[in-house]
Scaffold this motif. Sequence first.
Motif, PDB file in Angstrom:
ATOM      1  N   LEU A  20      -2.650   6.639  -3.992  1.00 27.47           N
ATOM      2  CA  LEU A  20      -3.798   6.454  -3.106  1.00 27.47           C
ATOM      3  C   LEU A  20      -5.045   5.972  -3.848  1.00 27.47           C
ATOM      4  O   LEU A  20      -5.845   5.213  -3.299  1.00 27.47           O
ATOM      5  N   SER A  21      -5.229   6.420  -5.084  1.00 25.21           N
ATOM      6  CA  SER A  21      -6.441   6.033  -5.819  1.00 25.21           C
ATOM      7  C   SER A  21      -6.431   4.567  -6.228  1.00 25.21           C
ATOM      8  O   SER A  21      -7.483   3.975  -6.489  1.00 25.21           O
ATOM      9  N   GLN A  22      -5.236   3.946  -6.280  1.00 26.67           N
ATOM     10  CA  GLN A  22      -5.133   2.562  -6.722  1.00 26.67           C
ATOM     11  C   GLN A  22      -4.803   1.577  -5.599  1.00 26.67           C
ATOM     12  O   GLN A  22      -4.957   0.369  -5.771  1.00 26.67           O
ATOM     13  N   ALA A  23      -4.365   2.073  -4.454  1.00 23.40           N
ATOM     14  CA  ALA A  23      -3.797   1.202  -3.432  1.00 23.40           C
ATOM     15  C   ALA A  23      -4.781   0.179  -2.877  1.00 23.40           C
ATOM     16  O   ALA A  23      -4.390  -0.947  -2.546  1.00 23.40           O
ATOM     17  N   LEU A  24      -6.059   0.550  -2.756  1.00 22.30           N
ATOM     18  CA  LEU A  24      -7.026  -0.318  -2.063  1.00 22.30           C
ATOM     19  C   LEU A  24      -8.187  -0.746  -2.952  1.00 22.30           C
ATOM     20  O   LEU A  24      -9.283  -1.018  -2.458  1.00 22.30           O
ATOM     21  N   VAL A  25      -7.956  -0.848  -4.247  1.00 23.05           N
ATOM     22  CA  VAL A  25      -9.052  -1.215  -5.154  1.00 23.05           C
ATOM     23  C   VAL A  25      -9.576  -2.618  -4.878  1.00 23.05           C
ATOM     24  O   VAL A  25     -10.727  -2.930  -5.189  1.00 23.05           O
ATOM     25  N   GLU A  26      -8.755  -3.466  -4.274  1.00 24.43           N
ATOM     26  CA  GLU A  26      -9.188  -4.838  -3.978  1.00 24.43           C
ATOM     27  C   GLU A  26      -9.856  -4.961  -2.607  1.00 24.43           C
ATOM     28  O   GLU A  26     -10.193  -6.068  -2.187  1.00 24.43           O
ATOM     29  N   TYR A  27     -10.047  -3.828  -1.915  1.00 23.93           N
ATOM     30  CA  TYR A  27     -10.553  -3.877  -0.541  1.00 23.93           C
ATOM     31  C   TYR A  27     -11.776  -2.981  -0.348  1.00 23.93           C
ATOM     32  O   TYR A  27     -12.013  -2.478   0.740  1.00 23.93           O
ATOM     33  N   ARG A  28     -12.561  -2.819  -1.391  1.00 26.98           N
ATOM     34  CA  ARG A  28     -13.725  -1.930  -1.292  1.00 26.98           C
ATOM     35  C   ARG A  28     -14.771  -2.443  -0.310  1.00 26.98           C
ATOM     36  O   ARG A  28     -15.564  -1.668   0.223  1.00 26.98           O
ATOM     37  N   ASP A  29     -14.784  -3.741  -0.055  1.00 27.84           N
ATOM     38  CA  ASP A  29     -15.774  -4.303   0.869  1.00 27.84           C
ATOM     39  C   ASP A  29     -15.496  -3.912   2.314  1.00 27.84           C
ATOM     40  O   ASP A  29     -16.375  -4.038   3.179  1.00 27.84           O
ATOM     41  N   GLN A  30     -14.293  -3.426   2.606  1.00 27.99           N
ATOM     42  CA  GLN A  30     -13.939  -2.964   3.949  1.00 27.99           C
ATOM     43  C   GLN A  30     -13.101  -1.695   3.836  1.00 27.99           C
ATOM     44  O   GLN A  30     -11.984  -1.609   4.340  1.00 27.99           O
ATOM     45  N   ALA A  31     -13.672  -0.709   3.171  1.00 24.89           N
ATOM     46  CA  ALA A  31     -12.902   0.489   2.838  1.00 24.89           C
ATOM     47  C   ALA A  31     -12.345   1.192   4.078  1.00 24.89           C
ATOM     48  O   ALA A  31     -11.197   1.637   4.087  1.00 24.89           O
ATOM     49  N   GLY A  32     -13.146   1.296   5.137  1.00 28.36           N
ATOM     50  CA  GLY A  32     -12.687   2.009   6.320  1.00 28.36           C
ATOM     51  C   GLY A  32     -11.569   1.280   7.046  1.00 28.36           C
ATOM     52  O   GLY A  32     -10.507   1.849   7.306  1.00 28.36           O
ATOM     53  N   ALA A  33     -11.776   0.011   7.375  1.00 27.99           N
ATOM     54  CA  ALA A  33     -10.772  -0.738   8.118  1.00 27.99           C
ATOM     55  C   ALA A  33      -9.513  -0.964   7.289  1.00 27.99           C
ATOM     56  O   ALA A  33      -8.390  -0.880   7.804  1.00 27.99           O
ATOM     57  N   ALA A  34      -9.686  -1.246   5.992  1.00 24.05           N
ATOM     58  CA  ALA A  34      -8.517  -1.437   5.132  1.00 24.05           C
ATOM     59  C   ALA A  34      -7.719  -0.141   5.020  1.00 24.05           C
ATOM     60  O   ALA A  34      -6.484  -0.149   5.082  1.00 24.05           O
ATOM     61  N   GLY A  35      -8.428   0.964   4.870  1.00 22.33           N
ATOM     62  CA  GLY A  35      -7.749   2.252   4.829  1.00 22.33           C
ATOM     63  C   GLY A  35      -7.039   2.556   6.137  1.00 22.33           C
ATOM     64  O   GLY A  35      -5.954   3.156   6.151  1.00 22.33           O
TER      65      GLY A  35
END
Length: 379
Positions: free
Chosen positions: A315-330
């Motif tokens: 989980l800590s690494q899965a969305l490192v490229e999507y910080r600009d849309q953390a909520g929707a990407a998550g």
Amino acid sequence: MKTTPSIPLMVILMMFPQIVETLYSPALPHIAAGFDVPLALAGQTLSIYFLAFAFGVVCWGILCDHLGRRRTMLLGLGLYGIAAFAALWAPSFQWLLAMRALSAFGAAVGSVVTQTMLRDSFDGTALAKVFAYMGMGIAISPVVGMLSGGLLTSLGGYPAVFFTLSLMAVLLYAVCLLRLPETRPATMQPLPLWALAKRLATDGNIWHNALLVAGFNVLLFSYYLQGPFVFQRLGLSTQAFGYSGIALAIGTLVGSAINKTLLQRGASQPRLLRLASLLALVGAVGVYLSETHLGFLLPMVLIVAAFGIAIPNILSQALVEYRDQAGAAGALFGLLYYLLIALGLAMVSLAEQLGGPLLITSLLLSLAIGRKQFVEMVR
């Protein structure tokens, strides 16, 4: 100035969805008897829970980018509380299923919004360490739920469980109303959802991580789905099943200690995932060979330890490229892996055994992790 949320409160919010589900698990045989439905049908409430949970993750994850993290959290907790209270008065099994789905939809806010708030507030090594604490909470929460659910079921049947779920919702809502800050970046500008979804759908790493999260969750929740019936076949009580959480707590502590120690020593994510998959496979073989007696709990400890190592690192690494849309990407990432969990648990419920599904799932996880790391090594 950006407000950092309380780590203990974040841990509680991450634990909340799993506590409320596993607290319900020991009551499954009582629900089957009380509503006069087959055991397999009662078990399907767990897969329905995850299916509704998946869509809740999407809803709350998208809303928290638009309404803010705090307001969205309060909305989700409020909805959960209403549904949990309504389940207490369920006149039929169909009504119970509907309220379970609605409560799962609301409880999903504790997962996706909490993760989003952490990604708002931390990054890099700090985020990995925070997720290690979250992993401890995630792994401990089913144990808390099982012990509490077993005791409550033995004292007052499934109505006692539903009453406790309602009370928990009220208390957590009050704490968040008083203590939860807003962490959404002031300069945040959400991109079109369709463009984000297309980007995620074509990202191989997202699919790989979603499969891993789903697989380790299926390993863990297979026990909460089939465990009550295994204990019943062994002639043991629901309360005894609840007490089996003590054995799983040992696995939680072992897995958390190993993960923390190796992170401090600079262990890489691939190494930690290899270790987790090995522990899961050995544990699954052990359960498969010993399911006809209580000794199957010993290899289950290894599976819980594997979960505690794997999940925080994924989980800590899965969305490192999507910080600009953390909520929707998550939200979209969560939808993907919760749909996979729901599918996996639906298949587990049909198996009417524990060892076989664990063995198949652990083998698939080992193959997925090994293949990914082999491909990266030869590039």
